[in-house]
Design a protein around this motif. Structure first.
Motif, PDB file in Angstrom:
ATOM      1  N   VAL A  18       0.828  -1.196   0.000  1.00 58.88           N
ATOM      2  CA  VAL A  18       0.000   0.000   0.000  1.00 58.88           C
ATOM      3  C   VAL A  18       0.866   1.250   0.000  1.00 58.88           C
ATOM      4  O   VAL A  18       0.571   2.232  -0.696  1.00 58.88           O
ATOM      5  N   THR A  19       1.953   1.194   0.745  1.00 56.80           N
ATOM      6  CA  THR A  19       2.845   2.362   0.820  1.00 56.80           C
ATOM      7  C   THR A  19       3.426   2.701  -0.538  1.00 56.80           C
ATOM      8  O   THR A  19       3.414   3.861  -0.974  1.00 56.80           O
ATOM      9  N   ALA A  22       0.770   4.017  -2.921  1.00 58.74           N
ATOM     10  CA  ALA A  22       0.438   5.417  -2.647  1.00 58.74           C
ATOM     11  C   ALA A  22       1.450   6.355  -3.283  1.00 58.74           C
ATOM     12  O   ALA A  22       1.096   7.409  -3.841  1.00 58.74           O
ATOM     13  N   VAL A  28      -1.794   9.809  -0.329  1.00 55.57           N
ATOM     14  CA  VAL A  28      -1.335   9.409   0.998  1.00 55.57           C
ATOM     15  C   VAL A  28      -1.787   7.963   1.237  1.00 55.57           C
ATOM     16  O   VAL A  28      -2.797   7.496   0.687  1.00 55.57           O
ATOM     17  N   GLN A  29      -1.049   7.257   2.078  1.00 54.58           N
ATOM     18  CA  GLN A  29      -1.338   5.849   2.296  1.00 54.58           C
ATOM     19  C   GLN A  29      -2.764   5.589   2.794  1.00 54.58           C
ATOM     20  O   GLN A  29      -3.423   4.661   2.305  1.00 54.58           O
ATOM     21  N   PRO A  30      -3.295   6.385   3.749  1.00 59.59           N
ATOM     22  CA  PRO A  30      -4.671   6.139   4.217  1.00 59.59           C
ATOM     23  C   PRO A  30      -5.699   6.222   3.096  1.00 59.59           C
ATOM     24  O   PRO A  30      -6.717   5.518   3.132  1.00 59.59           O
ATOM     25  N   ALA A  31      -5.443   7.063   2.099  1.00 60.79           N
ATOM     26  CA  ALA A  31      -6.399   7.193   0.994  1.00 60.79           C
ATOM     27  C   ALA A  31      -6.463   5.904   0.183  1.00 60.79           C
ATOM     28  O   ALA A  31      -7.547   5.456  -0.212  1.00 60.79           O
ATOM     29  N   THR A  33      -5.618   2.882   1.290  1.00 63.20           N
ATOM     30  CA  THR A  33      -6.233   1.883   2.164  1.00 63.20           C
ATOM     31  C   THR A  33      -7.750   2.032   2.164  1.00 63.20           C
ATOM     32  O   THR A  33      -8.495   1.045   2.109  1.00 63.20           O
ATOM     33  N   ARG A  34      -8.226   3.266   2.221  1.00 60.94           N
ATOM     34  CA  ARG A  34      -9.665   3.531   2.239  1.00 60.94           C
ATOM     35  C   ARG A  34     -10.319   3.085   0.926  1.00 60.94           C
ATOM     36  O   ARG A  34     -11.427   2.517   0.930  1.00 60.94           O
ATOM     37  N   GLN A  35      -9.658   3.322  -0.213  1.00 62.47           N
ATOM     38  CA  GLN A  35     -10.219   2.914  -1.494  1.00 62.47           C
ATOM     39  C   GLN A  35     -10.354   1.392  -1.578  1.00 62.47           C
ATOM     40  O   GLN A  35     -11.371   0.878  -2.056  1.00 62.47           O
ATOM     41  N   ARG A  37     -10.554  -0.710   1.019  1.00 63.90           N
ATOM     42  CA  ARG A  37     -11.536  -1.153   2.003  1.00 63.90           C
ATOM     43  C   ARG A  37     -12.962  -0.886   1.508  1.00 63.90           C
ATOM     44  O   ARG A  37     -13.859  -1.722   1.661  1.00 63.90           O
TER      45      ARG A  37
END
Length: 317
Positions: A18-19, A22, A28-31, A33-35, A37
């Motif tokens: 994921v890193t 990104a 950013v990594q959370p974005a 991950t959110r996509q 999920r």
């Protein structure tokens, strides 16, 4: 499900992180991950599992990655085709070339298309005939050279060339184009053979059976360049189509002679999907590929090749 999610899915699958995904997507990594999920929640299945080696697609994830990659490719193709460029043919064209034909055709095709149709994004894929046919059926190729293929329910096959198989040996063996070598004589030497399951191997095995010969197989490989390399190193002789050895014979690196008793031929066709709209860019590249092939045969750069008419028989002057 949207394009951003599909891009995140494919990128994570390709890089396993994921890193890293990104970074490549400039997010950013959370974005990312959110996509992923959100997509998993929509589908109701996990698409990845975390391992020590990184993010690995689940069985469901593998299916989705494959479909998502094709969807993204189609969107990219559509964008290229509709981009306003008055008077120009534009678009993405992915061409399959038999490994044996790449030295003769790849650079010439790329040069001609770039010169005459700079709006075409040309992509070349090389492999053996069976792999290329599968990619064409799967929609990963727009057109491809294949051999010993008739029309199928999904593909149109246009006959182009008939070519003979040659016995190939080190230059010191002194094989000559005007002195065909019987299969039994070739089989008296250790042979570097295509791996079992390869269509070329099937042709050679058939010739061995008709000749009543039992060749000694020194080594098997799924790579034509490796076949030639091993012959040069003295591991044995081999059998290859003429198009794959023309430059080696011309330079004196290898010697070769037509295979005889029995002689063995293969037919090369241009295969295209039977159904669906053919984009103008694909038609342009197909015409140029055929032109390059006809030119190579007419100029004698394709050893022992005969042009075929639409009925699959040799053309006559």
């Amino acid at each position: 499900m949207d394009v951003k999610q599909l891009k995140a899915l494919v990128t994570v699958a390709e890089v396993g992180s994921v890193t890293r995904a990104a970074e490549l997507l400039h997010l950013v990594q959370p974005a990312v991950t959110r996509q992923i999920r959100t997509l998993e929640q929509e589908l109701g299945v996990p698409l990845f599992e975390r391992t020590r080696q990184g993010m690995r697609p689940t069985d469901a994830g593998t299916i989705m990655v494959d479909r998502a990659r094709r969807a993204l490719n189609e969107l990219e193709r559509a964008r290229a085709e509709v981009r306003p460029t008055p008077g120009a043919v534009t678009g993405i064209v992915t061409v399959g070339l038999l490994e044996s034909t790449t030295d003769l055709l790849a650079e010439a095709l790329v040069t001609a298309v770039a010169r005459d149709h700079p709006g075409i994004d040309l992509r070349l894929m090389t492999a053996y005939s069976g792999h290329l046919q599968q990619w064409l059926d799967d929609g990963d190729l727009d057109l491809s050279l294949l051999y010993n293929l008739d029309n199928t329910p999904s593909l149109n096959a246009r006959p182009l060339v008939r070519e003979q198989l040659w016995v190939v040996a080190p230059a010191t063996a002194g094989l000559r184009a005007d002195r065909p070598v019987p299969f039994a004589e070739a089989a008296a030497h250790p042979l570097v053979m295509p791996a079992a399951g390869h269509a070329l191997r099937a042709l050679i095995d058939g010739a061995a059976s008709r000749a009543g010969a039992e060749p000694h197989i020194a080594v098997q490989t799924n790579s034509m360049p490796v076949q030639k390399q091993l012959v040069l190193a003295g591991h044995g002789w081999t059998i290859l189509p003429g198009v794959g050895i023309a430059e080696d014979v011309a330079s004196g690196t290898l010697s070769a002679a037509p295979l005889a008793e029995p002689d063995v031929w293969r037919s090369i066709v241009l295969a295209t999907p039977r159904y669906g709209r053919t984009p103008p860019a694909v038609e342009v590249v197909a015409r140029e590929l055929v032109r390059q092939i006809r030119s190579a045969v007419a100029e004698g750069r394709w050893l022992s090749a005969q042009l075929l008419n639409t009925g699959g028989t040799a053309e006559t002057e």
